[in-house]
Design an enzyme around this catalytic site. Structure first.
Site, mmCIF file in Angstrom:
data_model
loop_
_atom_site.group_PDB
_atom_site.id
_atom_site.type_symbol
_atom_site.label_atom_id
_atom_site.label_comp_id
_atom_site.label_asym_id
_atom_site.label_seq_id
_atom_site.Cartn_x
_atom_site.Cartn_y
_atom_site.Cartn_z
ATOM 1 N N HIS A 240 1.082 -1.217 0.100
ATOM 2 C CA HIS A 240 0.102 -0.077 -0.137
ATOM 3 C C HIS A 240 0.761 1.102 0.062
ATOM 4 O O HIS A 240 2.166 1.256 0.123
ATOM 5 C CB HIS A 240 -0.888 0.108 1.268
ATOM 6 C CG HIS A 240 -0.274 -0.288 2.574
ATOM 7 N ND1 HIS A 240 0.645 0.725 3.075
ATOM 8 C CD2 HIS A 240 -0.388 -1.464 3.421
ATOM 9 C CE1 HIS A 240 0.896 0.160 4.259
ATOM 10 N NE2 HIS A 240 0.682 -0.952 4.362
ATOM 11 N N HIS B 255 3.878 1.285 2.126
ATOM 12 C CA HIS B 255 5.078 0.555 1.691
ATOM 13 C C HIS B 255 5.850 1.447 0.939
ATOM 14 O O HIS B 255 6.798 1.351 0.601
ATOM 15 C CB HIS B 255 4.846 -0.719 1.130
ATOM 16 C CG HIS B 255 4.214 -1.772 2.079
ATOM 17 N ND1 HIS B 255 2.952 -2.130 1.944
ATOM 18 C CD2 HIS B 255 4.709 -2.202 3.170
ATOM 19 C CE1 HIS B 255 2.618 -3.109 2.924
ATOM 20 N NE2 HIS B 255 3.748 -3.075 3.693
ATOM 21 N N ASP C 295 4.161 -0.181 13.283
ATOM 22 C CA ASP C 295 4.473 -1.118 14.084
ATOM 23 C C ASP C 295 5.551 -0.517 15.180
ATOM 24 O O ASP C 295 6.717 -0.987 15.117
ATOM 25 C CB ASP C 295 5.054 -2.334 13.261
ATOM 26 C CG ASP C 295 3.924 -2.847 12.443
ATOM 27 O OD1 ASP C 295 2.950 -3.583 12.809
ATOM 28 O OD2 ASP C 295 3.927 -2.523 11.155
ATOM 29 N N GLN D 155 7.527 -3.294 16.910
ATOM 30 C CA GLN D 155 8.452 -4.194 15.976
ATOM 31 C C GLN D 155 9.838 -3.319 15.783
ATOM 32 O O GLN D 155 10.763 -3.723 15.674
ATOM 33 C CB GLN D 155 7.693 -4.291 14.794
ATOM 34 C CG GLN D 155 8.624 -4.957 13.434
ATOM 35 C CD GLN D 155 7.645 -5.236 12.496
ATOM 36 O OE1 GLN D 155 7.090 -6.401 12.466
ATOM 37 N NE2 GLN D 155 7.696 -4.184 11.402
ATOM 38 N N MET E 118 -2.399 3.264 7.138
ATOM 39 C CA MET E 118 -2.374 2.352 6.208
ATOM 40 C C MET E 118 -2.075 0.962 6.598
ATOM 41 O O MET E 118 -1.035 1.177 7.543
ATOM 42 C CB MET E 118 -1.849 2.803 5.202
ATOM 43 C CG MET E 118 -2.174 4.182 4.461
ATOM 44 S SD MET E 118 -2.023 3.854 2.787
ATOM 45 C CE MET E 118 -2.987 5.602 2.142
ATOM 46 N N SER E 119 -2.515 0.007 6.190
ATOM 47 C CA SER E 119 -2.316 -1.512 6.641
ATOM 48 C C SER E 119 -3.076 -2.405 5.628
ATOM 49 O O SER E 119 -4.143 -2.312 4.970
ATOM 50 C CB SER E 119 -3.000 -1.750 8.198
ATOM 51 O OG SER E 119 -2.849 -3.235 8.375
ATOM 52 N N SER E 120 -1.962 -3.447 5.304
ATOM 53 C CA SER E 120 -2.511 -4.456 4.304
ATOM 54 C C SER E 120 -3.881 -4.989 4.950
ATOM 55 O O SER E 120 -4.784 -5.570 4.290
ATOM 56 C CB SER E 120 -1.691 -5.515 4.125
ATOM 57 O OG SER E 120 -0.324 -5.002 3.758
ATOM 58 N N ARG E 121 -4.025 -5.104 6.483
ATOM 59 C CA ARG E 121 -5.230 -5.732 6.879
ATOM 60 C C ARG E 121 -6.659 -4.748 6.677
ATOM 61 O O ARG E 121 -7.360 -5.330 7.074
ATOM 62 C CB ARG E 121 -4.888 -5.905 8.237
ATOM 63 C CG ARG E 121 -4.050 -7.229 8.701
ATOM 64 C CD ARG E 121 -3.886 -7.679 9.980
ATOM 65 N NE ARG E 121 -3.083 -8.803 10.147
ATOM 66 C CZ ARG E 121 -1.892 -8.960 10.524
ATOM 67 N NH1 ARG E 121 -1.157 -7.640 10.832
ATOM 68 N NH2 ARG E 121 -1.139 -9.998 10.693
HETATM 69 O O1 PAF Z 1 6.326 -5.478 9.112
HETATM 70 C C1 PAF Z 1 6.205 -6.610 8.468
HETATM 71 O O2 PAF Z 1 5.641 -6.273 7.438
HETATM 72 C C2 PAF Z 1 6.779 -7.792 8.849
HETATM 73 O O3 PAF Z 1 6.714 -8.018 10.229
HETATM 74 C C3 PAF Z 1 8.081 -7.801 8.529
HETATM 75 C C4 PAF Z 1 8.901 -6.886 9.121
HETATM 76 C C5 PAF Z 1 8.515 -8.057 7.196
HETATM 77 C C6 PAF Z 1 8.850 -9.304 9.080
HETATM 78 O O4 PAF Z 1 8.007 -10.345 8.511
#
Ligand code: PAF
Length: 283
Positions: A34, A37, A150, A153, A184-187
């Site tokens: 999206h 990205h 994230d 993350q 935005m999120s793929s979900r």
């Molecule tokens: O954020 C993501 O899309 C995923 O967690 C990642 C960093 C590609 C790891 O699979």
């Protein structure tokens, strides 16, 4: 643009780039690209001579009953978008190649993985840290670009790369939002039109929290209580967590200060959405 599925071939390309003095920038994703990205790819294009995008829906970061099987996938659409974004290589390995029979090695980051999504999704960050380590060993990037949606993350990856002396610069890019504020999120494709409307409560909660702080309310408990009331008013929303944490340690904070981040995880219907933001304007 090349599409590489083989780990050996990707490593050879990375080594070739390195001996020819090329800088490799890397955007790891699970695909279904999206605009968020695309903003990471734009940054990657500026930071390297060779831009690598990985597309791999990583099974080890999904728990039992989560959406691994249903996670949206469309490699052809992703390839078209990647080509337009100036990607040089898409690396799209198979799960069998990444985790062959007898695979036994995992990466654990302690402390900051225990709170927030780490508490709701046990094993999730072990899967993320493991796959990111593997991808870094394969792609050998000079810089790697991640989104701050994230937030935890990104903190985990920063901690891991620092602790393990990985020679890669980690770049965090701002959350990319729809015009109405939805992160935005793929979900987001899972949401019905009505749920999509209800999902706005996440970004609206961030705005409300900032207003409360600007008006002098610094008690995390009071802010969180008012957001709980707001979010619970949405018929399909149920709260996973609402927390105010220190931006580096991710420890809960009783009082808001310059380092406070509000982090939210809310199910809208079956779809788990996350969002976050600083509570004090940085000058
Ligand atoms: O954020 C993501 O899309 C995923 O967690 C990642 C960093 C590609 C790891 O699979």
């Amino acid at each position: 643009m090349d599409m590489i599925n083989s780990i050996d071939e990707m490593q050879q390309r990375a080594q070739l780039a390195s001996v020819s003095g090329q800088k490799i920038s890397f955007v790891p994703t699970m695909g279904y690209l999206h605009k968020g990205h695309l903003s990471l790819l734009e940054e990657g294009r500026k930071r390297g001579d060779l831009l690598v995008l990985s597309i791999f829906v990583n099974p080890t970061q999904f728990g039992q009953g989560e959406d691994f099987e249903d996670y949206p996938r469309d490699l052809q659409r992703d390839a078209d978008l990647a080509e337009q974004a100036g990607v040089d290589i898409i690396f799209a390995p198979t799960a069998k190649a990444m985790y062959p029979q007898h695979y036994a090695t995992y990466v654990e980051v302690e402390g900051i993985t225990e709170n927030l999504c780490g508490a709701s999704r046990p094993g999730h960050f072990r899967g993320v840290a493991t796959v990111v380590t593997k991808l870094f060993n394969i792609v050998q990037p000079d810089s790697a670009i991640f989104g701050t949606k994230d937030f935890q993350q990104l903190a985990v990856i920063r901690r891991m790369t620092a602790d393990m002396n990985m020679p890669v610069t980690i770049v965090g890019m701002p959350i990319f939002r729809e015009r109405d504020g939805l992160a935005m999120s793929s979900r987001n494709v899972y949401l019905s039109a009505d749920q999509r409307q209800q999902a706005l409560v996440l970004s609206q909660s961030l705005a409300v929290a900032r207003q409360l702080v600007a008006a002098g309310e610094l008690s995390s408990a009071t802010i969180i209580q008012s957001l709980k009331t707001k979010i619970s008013a949405q018929p399909d929303a149920h709260i996973d967590y609402i927390q105010i944490c220190h931006q580096l340690s991710l420890a809960d904070q009783e009082q808001v200060d310059i380092d406070s981040v509000l982090l939210l995880a809310v199910y809208v219907g079956q779809t788990r959405l996350i969002d976050n933001g600083y509570l004090v304007e940085k000058t």
